[in-house]
Design an enzyme around this catalytic site. Sequence first.
Site, PDB file in Angstrom:
ATOM      1  N   TYR A 104       0.788  -1.231   0.000  1.00 21.49           N
ATOM      2  CA  TYR A 104       0.000   0.000   0.000  1.00 21.49           C
ATOM      3  C   TYR A 104       0.822   1.285   0.000  1.00 21.49           C
ATOM      4  O   TYR A 104       0.263   2.371  -0.108  1.00 21.49           O
ATOM      5  CB  TYR A 104      -0.948   0.006   1.201  1.00 21.49           C
ATOM      6  CG  TYR A 104      -1.904  -1.165   1.182  1.00 21.49           C
ATOM      7  CD1 TYR A 104      -2.925  -1.231   0.244  1.00 21.49           C
ATOM      8  CD2 TYR A 104      -1.776  -2.215   2.085  1.00 21.49           C
ATOM      9  CE1 TYR A 104      -3.798  -2.306   0.209  1.00 21.49           C
ATOM     10  CE2 TYR A 104      -2.647  -3.292   2.062  1.00 21.49           C
ATOM     11  CZ  TYR A 104      -3.653  -3.331   1.118  1.00 21.49           C
ATOM     12  OH  TYR A 104      -4.514  -4.397   1.088  1.00 21.49           O
ATOM     13  N   HIS A 150      -8.261   1.811  -6.132  1.00 21.22           N
ATOM     14  CA  HIS A 150      -7.535   0.866  -5.278  1.00 21.22           C
ATOM     15  C   HIS A 150      -6.047   1.137  -5.405  1.00 21.22           C
ATOM     16  O   HIS A 150      -5.544   1.333  -6.521  1.00 21.22           O
ATOM     17  CB  HIS A 150      -7.823  -0.579  -5.677  1.00 21.22           C
ATOM     18  CG  HIS A 150      -9.246  -0.964  -5.489  1.00 21.22           C
ATOM     19  ND1 HIS A 150      -9.764  -1.270  -4.253  1.00 21.22           N
ATOM     20  CD2 HIS A 150     -10.266  -1.048  -6.372  1.00 21.22           C
ATOM     21  CE1 HIS A 150     -11.051  -1.551  -4.393  1.00 21.22           C
ATOM     22  NE2 HIS A 150     -11.385  -1.408  -5.667  1.00 21.22           N
TER      23      HIS A 150
END
Length: 147
Positions: free
Chosen positions: A23, A101
């Site tokens: 991430y 995302h």
Amino acid sequence: MAKFLLLNGPNLNLLGTREPQIYGSQTLAQICDTLREQAKAHGHVLEDFQSNAEHELVERVHRASREGIDFILINPGAFTHTSIALRDALLGVAIPFIEVHLSNVHAREPFRHKSYLSDVARGVIMGLGPKGYALALDAAIHLTQKN
């Protein structure tokens, strides 16, 4: 002036510390600050909201309609793969949205491959890390100016 709403789902409050190899190292606060500045530079306003609770995200979508939000950017997190309620809320308010995302969900576990939102989203951006949010906002700005 357009009004944009950035919604972030469960565990995105942990950005910067949660699995940075997937991430990235930017925090959600840093991402939101960057997007607010980006919107402001184009004469627009961006609000942000994060919750780990599905019902709070649904209620925020409902409120967006009453507040005159023009476009939603949403990273639903794990609710991508489970939430019919969030899908129905987005369809119910009829505000265009882009699904975002940080990671490429199709390059991850098979259970992450199904999205309940992608087929009703205006667009989907994934796998580009925090830059994906900025690209989604650019697209939303372009689409609101076009209409």
